[in-house]
Design an enzyme around this catalytic site. Structure first.
Site, PDB file in Angstrom:
ATOM      1  CE  LYS A 102      -5.064 -12.209  12.079  1.00 50.42           C
ATOM      2  NZ  LYS A 102      -5.650 -11.395  10.989  1.00 50.42           N
TER       3      LYS A 102
HETATM    4  P1  NAD Z   1      -7.244  -1.192  16.765  1.00 47.52           P
HETATM    5  O1  NAD Z   1      -6.636  -2.116  17.666  1.00 47.52           O
HETATM    6  O2  NAD Z   1      -6.072  -0.300  15.315  1.00 47.52           O
HETATM    7  O3  NAD Z   1      -8.313  -0.829  16.706  1.00 47.52           O
HETATM    8  C1  NAD Z   1      -9.439  -1.526  17.220  1.00 47.52           C
HETATM    9  C2  NAD Z   1     -11.166  -0.684  17.468  1.00 47.52           C
HETATM   10  O4  NAD Z   1     -12.314  -0.825  17.698  1.00 47.52           O
HETATM   11  C3  NAD Z   1      -9.897   0.897  18.540  1.00 47.52           C
HETATM   12  O5  NAD Z   1     -10.913   1.992  18.363  1.00 47.52           O
HETATM   13  C4  NAD Z   1     -11.239   0.252  19.529  1.00 47.52           C
HETATM   14  O6  NAD Z   1     -10.871   0.545  20.601  1.00 47.52           O
HETATM   15  C5  NAD Z   1     -12.412  -0.463  19.165  1.00 47.52           C
HETATM   16  N1  NAD Z   1     -13.406  -1.298  19.561  1.00 47.52           N
HETATM   17  C6  NAD Z   1     -12.445  -2.762  20.074  1.00 47.52           C
HETATM   18  N2  NAD Z   1     -13.807  -2.866  20.874  1.00 47.52           N
HETATM   19  C7  NAD Z   1     -15.057  -2.826  20.501  1.00 47.52           C
HETATM   20  C8  NAD Z   1     -16.196  -2.768  20.953  1.00 47.52           C
HETATM   21  N3  NAD Z   1     -17.089  -3.547  21.461  1.00 47.52           N
HETATM   22  N4  NAD Z   1     -16.827  -2.036  19.706  1.00 47.52           N
HETATM   23  C9  NAD Z   1     -16.921  -0.632  19.157  1.00 47.52           C
HETATM   24  N5  NAD Z   1     -15.316  -0.476  18.831  1.00 47.52           N
HETATM   25  C10 NAD Z   1     -14.950  -1.792  19.976  1.00 47.52           C
HETATM   26  O7  NAD Z   1      -6.870  -2.452  15.488  1.00 47.52           O
HETATM   27  P2  NAD Z   1      -7.337  -2.948  13.754  1.00 47.52           P
HETATM   28  O8  NAD Z   1      -5.896  -3.214  13.242  1.00 47.52           O
HETATM   29  O9  NAD Z   1      -8.624  -1.582  13.684  1.00 47.52           O
HETATM   30  O10 NAD Z   1      -8.033  -4.058  13.457  1.00 47.52           O
HETATM   31  C11 NAD Z   1      -9.669  -3.819  13.392  1.00 47.52           C
HETATM   32  C12 NAD Z   1     -10.477  -4.683  12.575  1.00 47.52           C
HETATM   33  O11 NAD Z   1     -10.161  -4.826  12.135  1.00 47.52           O
HETATM   34  C13 NAD Z   1      -9.771  -6.241  13.561  1.00 47.52           C
HETATM   35  O12 NAD Z   1     -11.365  -6.950  13.485  1.00 47.52           O
HETATM   36  C14 NAD Z   1      -8.834  -6.648  12.597  1.00 47.52           C
HETATM   37  O13 NAD Z   1      -8.573  -7.952  13.010  1.00 47.52           O
HETATM   38  C15 NAD Z   1      -9.375  -6.231  11.610  1.00 47.52           C
HETATM   39  N6  NAD Z   1      -8.036  -6.142  11.043  1.00 47.52           N
HETATM   40  C16 NAD Z   1      -7.261  -5.181  10.933  1.00 47.52           C
HETATM   41  C17 NAD Z   1      -6.191  -5.395   9.126  1.00 47.52           C
HETATM   42  C18 NAD Z   1      -5.074  -4.275   9.758  1.00 47.52           C
HETATM   43  O14 NAD Z   1      -4.279  -4.276   8.905  1.00 47.52           O
HETATM   44  N7  NAD Z   1      -4.485  -3.881  10.583  1.00 47.52           N
HETATM   45  C19 NAD Z   1      -6.157  -6.149   7.786  1.00 47.52           C
HETATM   46  C20 NAD Z   1      -7.486  -6.413   8.336  1.00 47.52           C
HETATM   47  C21 NAD Z   1      -8.260  -6.826   8.829  1.00 47.52           C
END
Ligand code: NAD
Length: 409
Positions: A102
């Site tokens: 990561k």
């Molecule tokens: P992203 O940046 O696309 O979206 C994140 C969202 O969370 C945004 O809407 C942001 O405004 C919101 N956010 C941030 N702080 C917040 C808070 N305090 N309260 C409420 N909302 C808040 O990110 P993503 O890719 O959707 O990732 C989200 C989570 O999923 C992360 O923990 C990431 O590690 C995990 N994840 C992502 C993937 C992927 O394929 N993108 C895969 C596995 C896990």
């Protein structure tokens, strides 16, 4: 407690059930390599922007390191270490030929222009290109990064190492990406939620959901669950949350978000705080933003009947204990959000073969892999009388441990 400690706490709970010696435990939790680089660029204002980038390669016993890149002000070495370790267990649970890594850059992408974001990305790859690659370490999107960032990474990597689309996944479909990758984590989340609800004699249809975070993962999860008949009553982003007990109109919400870039102000629901979303009396609560959400107090306040972890590391160990004591099942991140890395694997395979698979094949194979991994985890938890998280870690640790023994230490 820090994030890496929390991940190791879950590791040790499973290691205890497997009777692993202290030596082997240390071998398995210690990251292979950690890199910290300065990422200095010229900002649009003419000033110099100094950022710090990280890449932690945790384990490659089962294959090349694999894991996302996060752009967020809270990114630091400990968080990268924790998330890299989670990737090792995640790729093993869904039986992919990958290890875990990561990384990320300590920056706020919302405050950077597109040009600045591109320069930050290219500078980071300039610094780490020799440690990544199709058979070494393959980055992917995470919070704050998207398909465009992955396209820049592929292009920058090619300047040093030649044309290798398999050096990064999550690329745009028209630029060596895979059909279904963008929605893969949310689609997988919906499949896993369906499987868990079936074990509780329920279906997605008629079930209510609250989702924290409406980015890539949260929004696709919401859409998939709604398509399957679920009622999404509340969602949030970094600016605030909204609720509508009748169910949110997601198509309308998406139109609103496309214009205003935030959920706040959407007319089809009432404004609530992010904290209120977490304590709504819904059937299923899905954290899909940052880690470290559920501490002891928050876990006490939750009213949902089931938690499905879309975010990585949303539950602190003390919160987990509260959920266990209250009988609220938690489907752990290492499986619940594994759909993304499963389709990243399909993208990597397609790139290596210079071949394309259609969307229906991708989704069929993603679903089959996740359903099988869920069944293995659930059955092991039932047999051993442990939580789903401990069962998931037991499965993963056994696979990684076997590879280490077979490969030789
Ligand atoms: P992203 O940046 O696309 O979206 C994140 C969202 O969370 C945004 O809407 C942001 O405004 C919101 N956010 C941030 N702080 C917040 C808070 N305090 N309260 C409420 N909302 C808040 O990110 P993503 O890719 O959707 O990732 C989200 C989570 O999923 C992360 O923990 C990431 O590690 C995990 N994840 C992502 C993937 C992927 O394929 N993108 C895969 C596995 C896990």
């Amino acid at each position: 407690m820090q994030a890496f400690e929390a991940t190791n706490y879950y590791f040790h709970q499973a290691a205890k059930c497997l009777d692993l010696t202290e030596n082997i435990r240390t071998l398995m939790i210690t990251p292979d390599r950690e890199v910290r680089v300065e990422v200095a660029i010229e900002l649009d204002s003419g000033r110099i922007g100094n950022f710090i980038g990280y890449r932690v390669q945790h384990d490659n016993a089962r294959g090349p390191y694999k894991g996302g890149l996060r752009y967020h002000p809270a990114v630091d070495q400990d968080e990268a270490r924790s998330l890299a370790s989670l990737m090792t267990w995640k790729t093993a649970i869904v039986d992919l030929p990958f290890g875990g890594a990561k990384g990320g850059i300590n920056c706020d992408p919302r405050k950077l222009s597109r040009g600045e974001l591109e320069r930050v990305t290219r500078k980071f790859i300039e610094k780490i290109h020799d440690m990544i690659g199709p058979h070494k370490d393959i980055p992917a999107p995470d919070m704050g990064t998207d398909a465009q960032v992955m396209a820049w990474i592929m292009n920058e990597y090619a300047k040093y190492e030649g044309f290798h689309p398999a050096c990064v996944t999550g690329k745009p479909v028209e630029f060596h990406g895979s059909a279904g990758r963008e929605a893969a984590t949310g689609f997988g989340l919906a499949i896993i939620t369906r499987e868990m609800l079936a074990r509780l004699q329920r279906t997605i249809a008629g079930t209510t959901f609250a989702i924290q975070g409406y980015g890539n993962v949260g929004s696709h999860t919401a859409r998939c669950l709604a398509q399957m008949g679920g009622r999404i009553i509340s969602v949030s982003d970094a600016y605030g949350a909204i609720v509508n007990p009748e169910g949110l109109d997601l198509a309308e919400l998406d139109r609103h978000v496309a214009v205003s870039q935030k959920i706040v102000g959407f007319k089809g629901g009432d404004a609530i705080t992010n904290e209120q979303l977490l304590t709504l009396p819904v059937d299923v609560l899905i954290p899909a933003a940052l880690g470290g959400i559920f501490d002891r107090a928050m876990a006490q306040a939750v009213q949902a009947k089931l938690i499905v972890e879309a975010a990585n590391g949303p539950t602190w160990p003390e919160g987990d204990e509260v959920f266990v004591a209250r009988g609220i099942p938690v489907v752990p991140d290492v499986l619940a959000n594994a759909g993304g890395v499963v389709v990243s694997y399909f993208e990597w395979v397609q790139n290596l073969q210079h071949f394309r698979w259609p969307l229906d094949q991708i989704q069929r194979e993603e679903e089959a892999r996740l359903v099988e991994a869920f069944r293995d985890m659930y059955d092991l938890a039932q047999r051993k009388g442990v939580t789903l998280r401990t069962a998931a870690f037991m499965k993963a640790i056994s696979r990684v441990g076997r590879a280490k023994v077979l490969g030789g230490i």
